[in-house]
Design a protein around this motif. Structure first.
Motif, PDB file in Angstrom:
ATOM      1  N   SER A  74       0.834  -1.188   0.000  1.00 24.01           N
ATOM      2  CA  SER A  74       0.000   0.000   0.000  1.00 24.01           C
ATOM      3  C   SER A  74       0.876   1.248   0.000  1.00 24.01           C
ATOM      4  N   ASP A  75       0.547   2.199  -0.871  1.00 21.96           N
ATOM      5  CA  ASP A  75       1.268   3.467  -0.950  1.00 21.96           C
ATOM      6  C   ASP A  75       2.782   3.285  -1.076  1.00 21.96           C
ATOM      7  N   GLY A  76       3.205   2.316  -1.878  1.00 13.76           N
ATOM      8  CA  GLY A  76       4.625   2.093  -2.111  1.00 13.76           C
ATOM      9  C   GLY A  76       5.350   1.395  -0.975  1.00 13.76           C
ATOM     10  N   MET A  77       4.599   0.850  -0.018  1.00 16.21           N
ATOM     11  CA  MET A  77       5.213   0.155   1.120  1.00 16.21           C
ATOM     12  C   MET A  77       4.793  -1.312   1.122  1.00 16.21           C
ATOM     13  N   LEU A  78       5.763  -2.194   1.269  1.00 19.04           N
ATOM     14  CA  LEU A  78       5.510  -3.608   1.479  1.00 19.04           C
ATOM     15  C   LEU A  78       5.296  -3.808   2.972  1.00 19.04           C
ATOM     16  N   ILE A  79       4.218  -4.467   3.338  1.00 14.41           N
ATOM     17  CA  ILE A  79       3.899  -4.705   4.744  1.00 14.41           C
ATOM     18  C   ILE A  79       3.800  -6.208   4.950  1.00 14.41           C
ATOM     19  N   LEU A  80       4.671  -6.756   5.778  1.00 13.76           N
ATOM     20  CA  LEU A  80       4.697  -8.174   6.088  1.00 13.76           C
ATOM     21  C   LEU A  80       4.428  -8.327   7.581  1.00 13.76           C
ATOM     22  N   SER A  81       3.268  -8.874   7.914  1.00 12.36           N
ATOM     23  CA  SER A  81       2.905  -8.987   9.328  1.00 12.36           C
ATOM     24  C   SER A  81       3.081 -10.418   9.811  1.00 12.36           C
ATOM     25  N   ILE A  82       3.620 -10.528  11.013  1.00 11.76           N
ATOM     26  CA  ILE A  82       3.772 -11.814  11.689  1.00 11.76           C
ATOM     27  C   ILE A  82       3.067 -11.670  13.026  1.00 11.76           C
ATOM     28  N   THR A  83       2.034 -12.479  13.241  1.00 14.90           N
ATOM     29  CA  THR A  83       1.289 -12.401  14.493  1.00 14.90           C
ATOM     30  C   THR A  83       1.129 -13.791  15.089  1.00 14.90           C
ATOM     31  N   ASP A  84       0.951 -13.817  16.406  1.00 14.65           N
ATOM     32  CA  ASP A  84       0.602 -15.046  17.107  1.00 14.65           C
ATOM     33  C   ASP A  84      -0.602 -14.733  17.997  1.00 14.65           C
ATOM     34  N   ALA A  85      -0.910 -15.597  18.943  1.00 15.31           N
ATOM     35  CA  ALA A  85      -2.074 -15.397  19.804  1.00 15.31           C
ATOM     36  C   ALA A  85      -1.966 -14.129  20.637  1.00 15.31           C
ATOM     37  N   ASN A  86      -0.744 -13.636  20.879  1.00 11.93           N
ATOM     38  CA  ASN A  86      -0.534 -12.446  21.695  1.00 11.93           C
ATOM     39  C   ASN A  86      -0.432 -11.156  20.884  1.00 11.93           C
ATOM     40  N   GLY A  87      -0.463 -11.241  19.572  1.00 14.38           N
ATOM     41  CA  GLY A  87      -0.360 -10.054  18.732  1.00 14.38           C
ATOM     42  C   GLY A  87       0.865 -10.081  17.842  1.00 14.38           C
ATOM     43  N   PRO A  88       1.382  -8.901  17.461  1.00 15.52           N
ATOM     44  CA  PRO A  88       2.545  -8.841  16.562  1.00 15.52           C
ATOM     45  C   PRO A  88       3.777  -9.495  17.182  1.00 15.52           C
TER      46      PRO A  88
END
Length: 151
Positions: free
Chosen positions: A71-85
């Motif tokens: 989005s808007d020229g940014m790659l966003i890779l999220s890693i989450t578990d049961a507690n959040g990021p």
């Protein structure tokens, strides 16, 4: 008016031209496929298969969910578990197309508190992110994440 007749040479020329076009197209497609093949994933698949189930169980025990967005020229890779990021010890990623390595790049991912981000200009289409992350407990996590870019 003289009448033109189809001779054996005309028929032979027609067949040679038709099959010449077919063979030329097939050779072009075959060379293109071989030229754009990204290569082997592992050198010895038998050796790699010996540890596959152990590595898979270790990765699943982490309980991570991976998400990718652009989005808007940014790659966003999220890693989450049961507690959040999740913030990992280290992360590397190769971003590219599934069928060729010509567009491959290695973004410099930085954790912003919720996800890993990097400025990357991507064209529309399907992209693959081949990521390798080292969990806080030392477990290696590998995954191919599919990213669909549509503007």
């Amino acid at each position: 008016m003289t009448e033109r007749r189809i001779t054996g040479y005309h028929v032979l020329f027609g067949f040679v031209m038709a099959f010449g076009v077919i063979i030329s197209v097939n050779l072009f497609l075959a060379f293109s496929a071989v030229k754009t093949f990204p290569g082997l994933e592992v050198k010895n698949s038998y050796v790699a298969s010996q540890q596959f189930n152990v590595q898979k169980a270790a990765q699943e025990a982490l309980g991570w969910k991976i998400g990718a967005d652009h989005s808007d020229g940014m790659l966003i890779l999220s890693i989450t578990d049961a507690n959040g990021p999740v913030e990992v010890q280290s992360i590397t990623a190769t971003l590219g197309r599934a069928t060729t390595v010509a567009d491959d790049l290695t973004p410099d991912l930085v954790f912003n508190g919720t996800a890993y981000v990097a400025p990357v200009a991507l064209r529309d289409g399907n992209w693959n992110i081949r990521m390798v992350a080292l969990a806080p407990d030392g477990t290696t996590f590998q995954q191919r994440v599919i990213l669909h870019v549509v503007r």
